[in-house]
Scaffold this motif. Structure first.
Motif, mmCIF file in Angstrom:
data_model
loop_
_atom_site.group_PDB
_atom_site.id
_atom_site.type_symbol
_atom_site.label_atom_id
_atom_site.label_comp_id
_atom_site.label_asym_id
_atom_site.label_seq_id
_atom_site.Cartn_x
_atom_site.Cartn_y
_atom_site.Cartn_z
ATOM 1 N N UNK A 1 0.844 -1.189 0.000
ATOM 2 C CA UNK A 1 0.000 0.000 0.000
ATOM 3 C C UNK A 1 0.884 1.245 0.000
ATOM 4 N N UNK A 2 0.311 2.327 -0.514
ATOM 5 C CA UNK A 2 1.057 3.581 -0.451
ATOM 6 C C UNK A 2 0.879 4.224 0.918
ATOM 7 N N UNK A 3 1.388 5.430 1.076
ATOM 8 C CA UNK A 3 1.369 6.088 2.387
ATOM 9 C C UNK A 3 -0.051 6.323 2.899
ATOM 10 N N UNK A 4 -1.000 6.467 1.982
ATOM 11 C CA UNK A 4 -2.387 6.740 2.359
ATOM 12 C C UNK A 4 -3.226 5.477 2.443
ATOM 13 N N UNK A 5 -2.596 4.302 2.346
ATOM 14 C CA UNK A 5 -3.317 3.055 2.463
ATOM 15 C C UNK A 5 -3.964 2.571 1.193
ATOM 16 N N UNK A 6 -3.607 3.153 0.043
ATOM 17 C CA UNK A 6 -4.176 2.708 -1.226
ATOM 18 C C UNK A 6 -3.281 1.640 -1.846
ATOM 19 N N UNK B 1 -7.291 -14.973 -6.379
ATOM 20 C CA UNK B 1 -8.614 -14.879 -6.960
ATOM 21 C C UNK B 1 -9.337 -13.596 -6.556
ATOM 22 N N UNK B 2 -8.875 -12.925 -5.538
ATOM 23 C CA UNK B 2 -9.488 -11.662 -5.117
ATOM 24 C C UNK B 2 -8.414 -10.586 -4.953
ATOM 25 N N UNK B 3 -7.502 -10.528 -5.929
ATOM 26 C CA UNK B 3 -6.364 -9.613 -5.815
ATOM 27 C C UNK B 3 -6.780 -8.149 -5.816
ATOM 28 N N UNK B 4 -7.961 -7.833 -6.348
ATOM 29 C CA UNK B 4 -8.397 -6.425 -6.403
ATOM 30 C C UNK B 4 -9.172 -6.002 -5.162
ATOM 31 N N UNK B 5 -9.457 -6.916 -4.255
ATOM 32 C CA UNK B 5 -10.193 -6.552 -3.045
ATOM 33 C C UNK B 5 -9.355 -5.599 -2.193
ATOM 34 N N UNK B 6 -9.962 -4.526 -1.743
ATOM 35 C CA UNK B 6 -9.228 -3.497 -1.006
ATOM 36 C C UNK B 6 -8.914 -3.956 0.411
ATOM 37 N N UNK B 7 -7.901 -3.347 0.969
ATOM 38 C CA UNK B 7 -7.509 -3.591 2.360
ATOM 39 C C UNK B 7 -7.628 -2.267 3.113
ATOM 40 N N UNK B 8 -8.315 -2.317 4.253
ATOM 41 C CA UNK B 8 -8.551 -1.107 5.045
ATOM 42 C C UNK B 8 -7.668 -1.160 6.288
#
Length: 526
Positions: A109-114, A122-129
């Motif tokens: 993730x970048x500095x802002x968590x993106x 199979x779910x590589x695009x699922x976001x992480x919070x």
């Protein structure tokens, strides 16, 4: 009137025994919860160690710095898949993921968590919070742990664990490396805790704070005992670490408690079938009722013509009940007659004898590990406290060995838990054959053992540890038709005058850690 104190003392004894049994069950559950939490903490520590190794790779750091330099911004927008630096990171993360099946996904993730890069899944695009208090977590433990998420059609529980990434000079925060750990690996830790008691319906469940089930394990007799609802959990959670009674959806009466983890937002639920747990106590209650009924019949039928012969036996029986109520089980009521009163006295003696046998069994269970026959953790820690006090008073040296079976998880995974149990049992026998009578050996937890060497300096303890290590390495562990080899890593330390209550264990534990990280099958003096 003679029956009144007898009946009263009988019920007083029953109430006292009920309280003692409840306290023993509660303490057993609390100890079990502590063991499970410790094992999960050790498991999570290994995951964090892996993550630290991954994060120190120049592939991640150099390519992430190069990406920021080339892009001139932190928002990857639509360029992250086309950027060659990010593609290098994706390749590296995918390679790591392939070598660690327990990790669902690795993400940068970048500095802002993106999300910048993720391993193929199979779910590589699922976001992480990231949690809102990630900075506080980093300040406390240098790691970030998020909420458990349930991914995929099978709702697999995942725990995101992250670490901040910095430039080599530590001056620039580059982002985060996050690994999603599949919590199915916790199943063996819970499975080791059930069946809680032989033949008893029981369940151990790991839940999030909002009541979602992360993992659960039930005894083979689990049956209806497994159906604990969220409302029942909430009821037990009102008094954490205190035994409570509930009736589940299948109308099964359960006793259990909820223990909350100190480092993770999780709670552990442990419950057993109440009828099974208190079966012995209920039998004792019925026996008291039977004795009371027989006493009433005997005294009522013969009170007018045999009062003089009955008073003495009744007084003796009453005195016996009072002594039992005070905790004295070395009671034998003399049987003067062969009639109903003599029968009652004999049954009372039999009841007290069984209580004494049961008390001895309970005391043994409270101090002995049921699998290996060695001292359990509670007892070995009590022995350690005794040696510390003896050292404080008389200056007598002693040392401890903290040892762990190398790659024991592979034995369980490859050959089954019965083979692993056979290794533990035979290792305990090696301790008995090798150690002196003044030494103490106990199962500290899982495959970890603690040995106290009385009147032994640390350098002598190293020699004992080497003998144990060689004996284990040369021993052929046998399970059915299977022959196995195993080794141990040992941390050694001796008692020092300035040691506090936990210094000795901490020093031995660190020495054990050095032995394991230094290649295993070795002895390290701490």
């Amino acid at each position: 009137m003679t029956l009144v104190p007898s009946i009263g003392m009988g019920w007083f004894w029953y109430d006292m025994t009920h309280r003692a049994t409840t306290e023993k069950i509660e303490q057993k559950f609390v100890d079990l919860a502590a063991i499970v939490e410790r094992e999960i903490s050790l498991w999570l520590k290994e995951c964090r160690y892996d993550l630290r190794v991954f994060a120190n790779s120049f592939i991640v750091l150099d390519n992430l710095q190069a990406y920021y330099v080339d892009s001139g911004k932190t928002d990857p927008a639509g360029e992250k898949r086309e950027d060659p630096h990010l593609q290098n990171i994706v390749t590296y993360l995918t390679l790591i993921k392939g070598q660690f099946p327990a990790y669902r996904r690795l993400v940068v993730l970048d500095r802002d968590g993106r999300m910048l890069a993720a391993s193929d899944s199979q779910d590589s695009d699922r976001s992480i919070v990231l949690p809102d208090d990630w900075q506080g977590q980093v300040d406390r433990s240098h790691y970030v742990s998020g909420e458990v998420v349930f991914a995929g059609d099978d709702a697999i529980p995942l725990l995101p664990v992250g670490i901040p990434l910095y430039a080599p000079d530590k001056s620039v925060h580059l982002g985060f490396l996050v690994v999603e750990v599949e919590l199915g690996n916790l199943q063996p830790l819970l499975r080791a805790a059930v069946p809680l008691t032989s033949g008893v319906q029981g369940i151990v469940a790991l839940l999030t704070m909002d009541g979602r089930t992360v993992q659960a394990a039930a005894s083979p007799e689990g049956g209806a005992g497994q159906s604990i609802t969220l409302s029942q959990v909430a009821k037990l959670a009102e008094t954490p670490r205190r035994l409570g009674r509930i009736v589940n959806g299948d109308q099964v009466r359960l006793v259990g408690l909820v223990s909350r983890f100190s480092e993770l937002p999780w709670q552990l639920v442990i419950a057993e079938n109440a009828d099974d747990v208190f079966a012995g106590l209920l039998q004792a209650r019925n026996r008291i009722i039977l004795i009371t009924v027989l006493l009433t019949i005997a005294i009522g039928g013969t009170a007018m013509i045999m009062a003089g012969q009955i008073i003495i036996p009744l007084e003796s029986l009453t005195d016996g009940v009072l002594r039992v109520a005070d905790g004295d089980l070395d009671v034998a009521v003399p049987v003067h007659r062969k009639d109903e009163l003599g029968l009652v006295s004999g049954m009372f003696n039999e009841m007290v004898g069984r209580l004494k046998d049961n008390q001895a069994k309970l005391e043994q269970l409270a101090t002995t590990d049921p699998l290996t026959g060695l001292a359990n953790r509670k007892q070995i820690m009590a022995d350690l406290a005794f040696h510390r006090e003896y050292h404080r008073r008389y200056g007598t040296d002693f040392s401890i060995l903290m040892m762990d079976i190398d790659y024991f998880k592979q034995v369980n995974d490859s050959y089954g838990h019965l083979a692993g149990d056979a290794v533990l049992v035979q290792l305990a026998q090696i301790f008995r054959d090798t150690l002196r009578i003044l030494d103490c050996a106990g199962r500290y937890g899982g495959e970890e053992f603690l040995v106290i060497l009385g009147k032994t300096e640390s350098h002598q303890a190293v020699q004992v540890a080497e003998r144990l290590r060689l004996s284990v390495a040369q021993h052929v562990f046998v399970h059915e038709n299977l022959s196995l080899r195993a080794t141990i890593s040992v941390g050694v330390t001796g008692m020092r005058a300035e040691d506090g209550s936990t210094d000795l264990i901490d020093r031995a534990d660190k020495a054990l850690y050095e032995a394991k990280t230094g290649g295993r099958n070795r002895v390290v003096l701490g």
